[in-house]
Design an enzyme around this catalytic site. Structure first.
Site, PDB file in Angstrom:
ATOM      1  N   GLU A 226     -10.636  62.534 -21.774  1.00 34.81           N
ATOM      2  CA  GLU A 226      -9.511  62.198 -20.892  1.00 34.81           C
ATOM      3  C   GLU A 226      -9.743  62.943 -19.593  1.00 34.81           C
ATOM      4  O   GLU A 226      -9.698  64.162 -19.548  1.00 34.81           O
ATOM      5  CB  GLU A 226      -8.195  62.605 -21.556  1.00 34.81           C
ATOM      6  CG  GLU A 226      -6.982  61.917 -20.935  1.00 34.81           C
ATOM      7  CD  GLU A 226      -6.409  62.673 -19.758  1.00 34.81           C
ATOM      8  OE1 GLU A 226      -6.787  62.332 -18.608  1.00 34.81           O
ATOM      9  OE2 GLU A 226      -5.616  63.592 -19.970  1.00 34.81           O
ATOM     10  N   CYS A 260      -2.311  64.481 -14.774  1.00 36.30           N
ATOM     11  CA  CYS A 260      -3.391  63.491 -14.772  1.00 36.30           C
ATOM     12  C   CYS A 260      -2.862  62.084 -14.542  1.00 36.30           C
ATOM     13  O   CYS A 260      -3.526  61.267 -13.899  1.00 36.30           O
ATOM     14  CB  CYS A 260      -4.178  63.566 -16.077  1.00 36.30           C
ATOM     15  SG  CYS A 260      -3.187  63.341 -17.558  1.00 36.30           S
TER      16      CYS A 260
END
Length: 479
Positions: A226, A260
């Site tokens: 990720e 993020c």
């Protein structure tokens, strides 16, 4: 942004020893029934909830984020752990699957088995919530875990492992924690030779993910990566502009933009563009940096934010709020830019600061095109009063998750998978896919009776087998 506590710098030998301890503990954990694993994880969940303030204080101390943000992070962690514990058996337990006409004589079933030991390399921006998206789901799937927290937030990792051992003392070695710099995480991935982990779950920058992927490739160790995002918000002409502006400012400025899946780009149709910009600026101006959000946790990130903002202005963008004057300390003032060219770094690269770009588009077709032009593909949001139109736009967007009339709506729903593609990485955490990410499918067939024509036996006459094959071919050619 420190607890003043010293933490060990773990070596390659420490890494291998931790993996070995975890593997030994994992054998008894995997052998437990699903009901016992669920009960153990729910005991840990209740302990985390009871100790929420303790965790929040440490998170705030190590990252600098306000207590209200830290407490929300603990709550999200608890919600996801609860879901993983309660749903693991339903998702991963053995179940019947159709055998098909050709194999009616076979009973087919499928289950998912633990991989073994999962190496988790966590980030500093959400030092509890993000890694627990791997840790909690991996444990629920029957694995052991070795966790390497960021060197900026080692205390959170140490406290997490201690809390597990205290809540589940019979399996205390199941969750191991390694502290140290990036080299410790590299050793866990296998940079200094095989560490023994069966999968690595990494959260960090695309550049570091490439290095981890190269290391994992040498031993064919699976990797879940990720790697951040450049999330866009699309605002239609009929959108509730007050709601959109409120969500944009929260999504862009929350946690000082260090999210993020935070909002970094906004595309609004021309007819509402100026009105939206005005609302975004008003809401961002009302924020009190240091109270609404904290400082940049990573000091070097200030240079990235400064470069992006300065280049945006050189490229012809306008600072509606902030600009370079807002970049004088780690607790940055909010920055709202508009009219920035699409090839400017603040549009193409992850900024990871309290900065948002609002650009006009002709229509939603252009908005989708610009949103999907990014190398990142993590999350997105759409604002429109028409739920049907919102859903249709969400279907067209290439990002891994989309919220309609909210931002980051998917983060608090544990049944939804989270992840992206491109520079955002690959693989999924959370939800059913997140449980299966830490398990291996195991297929079983049981012969129930002898078939009329056994195609898996040399004893079957060739002519009889040929007729059966031809019958099957004709059947499939017709339907």
């Amino acid at each position: 942004m420190t607890t003043g506590t010293n933490h060990a710098v773990h070596t390659v030998e420490d890494v291998r020893a931790a993996v070995a301890r975890a593997r030994r503990a994992g054998r008894s954990w995997a052998a437990l029934g699903a009901r016992d694993r669920r009960a153990a994880l729910l005991r840990w969940k209740r302990s985390l909830a009871a100790r929420a303030d303790e965790f929040a204080r440490l998170i705030a101390s190590e990252t600098g984020k306000p207590m209200h943000d830290a407490r929300a992070e603990v709550l999200l962690t608890v919600v996801h752990l609860d879901w993983a514990a309660r749903n693991a058996h339903r998702v991963l337990g053995r179940r019947r699957v159709p055998s098909g006409l050709l194999s009616l004589h076979q009973r087919a079933s499928l289950a998912y088995r633990p991989l073994g030991v999962i190496g988790v390399i966590g980030p500093w921006n959400y030092p509890l919530y993000t890694p627990m998206g791997s840790i909690g789901y991996a444990l629920a799937a029957g694995n052991a875990v070795v966790f390497k927290p960021s060197e900026l937030t080692p205390g959170v990792g140490v406290l997490l492992a201690r809390s597990f051992g205290e809540a589940v003392p019979g399996h205390a070695d199941l969750l191991q924690v390694l502290t140290g710099p990036g080299s410790t995480g590299a050793a866990l991935a296998g940079a200094e030779g095989p560490s023994g982990v069966d999968k690595v779950a990494f959260t960090g920058s695309p550049g570091t993910a490439r290095k981890v992927a190269a290391v994992c490739a040498a031993t064919l160790t699976p990797l879940l990566a990720e790697c951040g995002g450049k999330d866009a918000v699309l605002v239609a002409a009929d959108a509730d502009l007050d709601a959109a502006a409120d969500a944009i400012v929260w999504g862009a400025m929350g946690n000082a933009g260090q999210t993020c899946a935070g909002v970094e780009r906004v595309y609004a149709v021309e007819s509402v563009y100026e009105a939206l910009c005005s609302r975004v600026v008003d809401r961002a101006r009302a924020l009190a940096p240091g109270e609404a959000y904290g400082p940049l946790t990573l000091p070097s990130q200030l240079g990235v934010v400064e470069r992006h903002v300065k280049q945006a202005l050189v490229d012809g963008g306008t600072a509606r709020l902030g600009g370079t004057d807002a970049l004088r300390a780690l607790v940055l003032g909010p920055v709202v830019l508009s009219g920035v060219p699409e090839d400017s770094p603040v549009v193409t690269e992850e900024t990871f600061g309290p900065v948002v770009v609002v650009n006009p588009v002709r229509d939603m077709d252009e908005a989708v095109e610009r949103a999907d032009a990014s190398a990142y593909s993590l999350g997105a949001a759409v604002f429109t009063r028409s739920r049907a139109a919102g859903l249709a736009l969400a279907e067209r967007l290439g990002s891994g998750a989309v919220s309609v009339n909210s931002v980051l709506g998917f983060a608090a729903i544990p049944s939804l998978p989270f992840g992206g593609a491109g520079e955002s990485g690959y693989g999924r955490i959370h939800g059913e896919e997140g449980l299966r990410a830490f398990a291996a499918p195991h297929a079983v067939t049981v012969r129930r009776f002898a078939p009329p024509v056994d195609l898996t036996s040399f004893a079957t006459p060739g002519e009889k087998a040929a007729r059966a094959v031809e019958l099957g071919r004709k059947l499939h050619a017709r339907f």
